[in-house]
Design an enzyme around this catalytic site. Structure first.
Site, PDB file in Angstrom:
ATOM      1  N   GLN A  10       0.821  -1.208   0.000  1.00 60.52           N
ATOM      2  CA  GLN A  10       0.000   0.000   0.000  1.00 60.52           C
ATOM      3  C   GLN A  10       0.856   1.259   0.000  1.00 60.52           C
ATOM      4  O   GLN A  10       1.967   1.257   0.534  1.00 60.52           O
ATOM      5  CB  GLN A  10      -0.915  -0.012   1.236  1.00 60.52           C
ATOM      6  CG  GLN A  10      -2.162   0.797   1.061  1.00 60.52           C
ATOM      7  CD  GLN A  10      -3.349   0.199   1.805  1.00 60.52           C
ATOM      8  OE1 GLN A  10      -3.501  -1.001   1.885  1.00 60.52           O
ATOM      9  NE2 GLN A  10      -4.192   1.054   2.341  1.00 60.52           N
ATOM     10  N   SER A  91       3.646  -6.600   2.715  1.00 56.97           N
ATOM     11  CA  SER A  91       2.253  -6.604   3.170  1.00 56.97           C
ATOM     12  C   SER A  91       1.342  -7.191   2.090  1.00 56.97           C
ATOM     13  O   SER A  91       1.470  -8.373   1.755  1.00 56.97           O
ATOM     14  CB  SER A  91       1.827  -5.193   3.588  1.00 56.97           C
ATOM     15  OG  SER A  91       0.587  -5.217   4.264  1.00 56.97           O
ATOM     16  N   LEU A  92       0.435  -6.399   1.487  1.00 52.84           N
ATOM     17  CA  LEU A  92      -0.442  -6.968   0.454  1.00 52.84           C
ATOM     18  C   LEU A  92       0.371  -7.526  -0.706  1.00 52.84           C
ATOM     19  O   LEU A  92      -0.078  -8.427  -1.427  1.00 52.84           O
ATOM     20  CB  LEU A  92      -1.453  -5.927  -0.040  1.00 52.84           C
ATOM     21  CG  LEU A  92      -0.998  -4.892  -1.066  1.00 52.84           C
ATOM     22  CD1 LEU A  92      -1.199  -5.388  -2.494  1.00 52.84           C
ATOM     23  CD2 LEU A  92      -1.744  -3.583  -0.870  1.00 52.84           C
ATOM     24  N   ARG A 116      -9.866  -8.261   2.716  1.00 52.56           N
ATOM     25  CA  ARG A 116      -8.822  -7.859   3.660  1.00 52.56           C
ATOM     26  C   ARG A 116      -8.796  -6.341   3.817  1.00 52.56           C
ATOM     27  O   ARG A 116      -8.731  -5.817   4.934  1.00 52.56           O
ATOM     28  CB  ARG A 116      -7.470  -8.363   3.149  1.00 52.56           C
ATOM     29  CG  ARG A 116      -6.253  -8.044   4.017  1.00 52.56           C
ATOM     30  CD  ARG A 116      -5.019  -8.611   3.331  1.00 52.56           C
ATOM     31  NE  ARG A 116      -3.780  -8.456   4.083  1.00 52.56           N
ATOM     32  CZ  ARG A 116      -2.924  -7.461   3.972  1.00 52.56           C
ATOM     33  NH1 ARG A 116      -3.196  -6.456   3.125  1.00 52.56           N
ATOM     34  NH2 ARG A 116      -1.806  -7.434   4.678  1.00 52.56           N
ATOM     35  N   HIS A 200      -0.859  -3.654  10.641  1.00 56.32           N
ATOM     36  CA  HIS A 200       0.202  -4.510  11.195  1.00 56.32           C
ATOM     37  C   HIS A 200       0.454  -4.274  12.683  1.00 56.32           C
ATOM     38  O   HIS A 200       1.595  -4.203  13.138  1.00 56.32           O
ATOM     39  CB  HIS A 200       1.497  -4.355  10.392  1.00 56.32           C
ATOM     40  CG  HIS A 200       1.344  -4.831   8.981  1.00 56.32           C
ATOM     41  ND1 HIS A 200       1.187  -6.155   8.661  1.00 56.32           N
ATOM     42  CD2 HIS A 200       1.282  -4.144   7.815  1.00 56.32           C
ATOM     43  CE1 HIS A 200       1.044  -6.272   7.350  1.00 56.32           C
ATOM     44  NE2 HIS A 200       1.082  -5.060   6.815  1.00 56.32           N
ATOM     45  N   GLN A 249       0.156 -12.210   9.508  1.00 62.55           N
ATOM     46  CA  GLN A 249       0.725 -11.014   8.889  1.00 62.55           C
ATOM     47  C   GLN A 249      -0.116  -9.770   9.187  1.00 62.55           C
ATOM     48  O   GLN A 249       0.410  -8.667   9.342  1.00 62.55           O
ATOM     49  CB  GLN A 249       0.848 -11.225   7.370  1.00 62.55           C
ATOM     50  CG  GLN A 249       1.633 -10.158   6.652  1.00 62.55           C
ATOM     51  CD  GLN A 249       1.005  -9.791   5.328  1.00 62.55           C
ATOM     52  OE1 GLN A 249      -0.136  -9.348   5.276  1.00 62.55           O
ATOM     53  NE2 GLN A 249       1.757  -9.970   4.255  1.00 62.55           N
TER      54      GLN A 249
END
Length: 310
Positions: A10, A91-92, A116, A200, A249
């Site tokens: 992101q 991340s993503l 998500r 996170h 995660q």
């Protein structure tokens, strides 16, 4: 040469991302078509004609970056025959890496990311969470700052990005207190991030709980190449633990510097960032200053990719 692929997360999004690939390559158009069919609306319209505000909405950001990243990877496969040694995603971006490797289908991954993004956004009311980048303090020092600021609420390290750049995440009041404490502790720079939720950290637990049934219903495929996980900085085992690792995660820090060093230990001699933006290739230069890195998200990037791969 061993090439390690990096897939962005992101904040790499921008209006128009992926359009040149879409217009130039049928294989990229097919990725957009498949992703749009999975979600029931046009990803091409969102990526090419959506506003910055549209793309900043987390439930849009995540599937959009994923779609552009996978389209870019499919073009690379077709145009260069690239055979990566391994991959990782921030991340993503880990979903993009898993899809490129064959462990997740495009259909499953884009739907999971839509959920998500929505669940992460809804886990904490808008304005009640925050994130900030702390530059110039060690991981231990940042952890101590967060612990001391914990009297104000939840605040935790969220991204260990490398080069003493660490992102913290949590409740707005606790993050603000941690920022002041970081400055007092000698941080070179403390910068609030323009995010819509505190990613996170443990405040994301409601999102993980909501996503769990959807993730556990997906059956992973075989890995064409290893993928290094954010939460462990180790490779996934074939056919095991994909859902549980991705659930962890959501609430755990991204150990990005360790991921890059793990890829180097596996034999990676150059890195290629696949998808929008240049954030990860920039971080590589902070972690491994002398290792070549390139980016690919448009036809004009191909010569640099070919040069990187020899």
């Amino acid at each position: 040469m061993g090439i390690g692929l990096l897939f962005p997360g992101q904040a790499s999004q921008f209006p128009g991302m992926g359009k040149e690939l879409h217009d130039a390559y049928p294989v990229a158009r097919e990725v957009f078509r498949e992703a749009s069919e999975a979600l029931g609306f046009s990803l091409a319209d969102l990526c090419f004609r959506g506003s910055e505000e549209d793309l900043r909405r987390t439930e849009n950001t995540q599937p959009s970056i994923f779609t552009v990243s996978v389209a870019a990877y499919r073009v690379l496969e077709e145009e260069t025959g690239i055979r990566p040694l391994c991959a990782a995603g921030h991340s993503l971006g880990e979903y993009s890496a898993l899809a490129a490797s064959g462990a997740l289908s495009l259909f499953d991954a884009v739907r999971l990311l839509r959920s998500r993004g929505r669940y992460m956004q809804e886990a904490v009311p808008l304005g009640e969470g925050a994130m900030a980048a702390v530059i110039g303090l060690s991981p231990d020092a940042v952890t101590a700052v967060c612990r001391d600021a914990g009297r104000k609420g939840v605040v935790e390290p969220a991204n260990f990005n490398g080069g003493n750049q660490i992102v913290i995440s949590g409740s707005a009041a606790a993050v603000a207190a941690a920022c002041e404490a970081a400055k007092s502790a000698g941080a070179k720079m403390v910068m609030p991030l323009p995010v819509s939720a505190p990613f996170h950290c443990s405040l994301m637990k409601p999102a993980a709980l909501r996503l769990a049934p959807e993730l556990r219903a997906v059956h992973p495929g075989k890995f064409a190449f290893p993928v290094v996980a954010n939460v462990t900085a180790e490779t996934y085992r074939q056919g095991e633990g994909v859902a549980e690792t991705l659930l962890r995660q959501i609430v755990s820090p991204v150990r990005w510097e360790e991921c890059v060093r793990r890829m180097r230990a596996m034999g990676v001699t150059s890195f290629l960032e696949v998808g929008p933006g240049k954030v990860l290739s920039g971080l590589v230069r902070r972690i491994e200053r002398d290792v070549p890195a390139a980016v690919f998200c448009a036809p004009a990037d191909l010569p640099a990719v070919r040069s990187l791969s020899g």
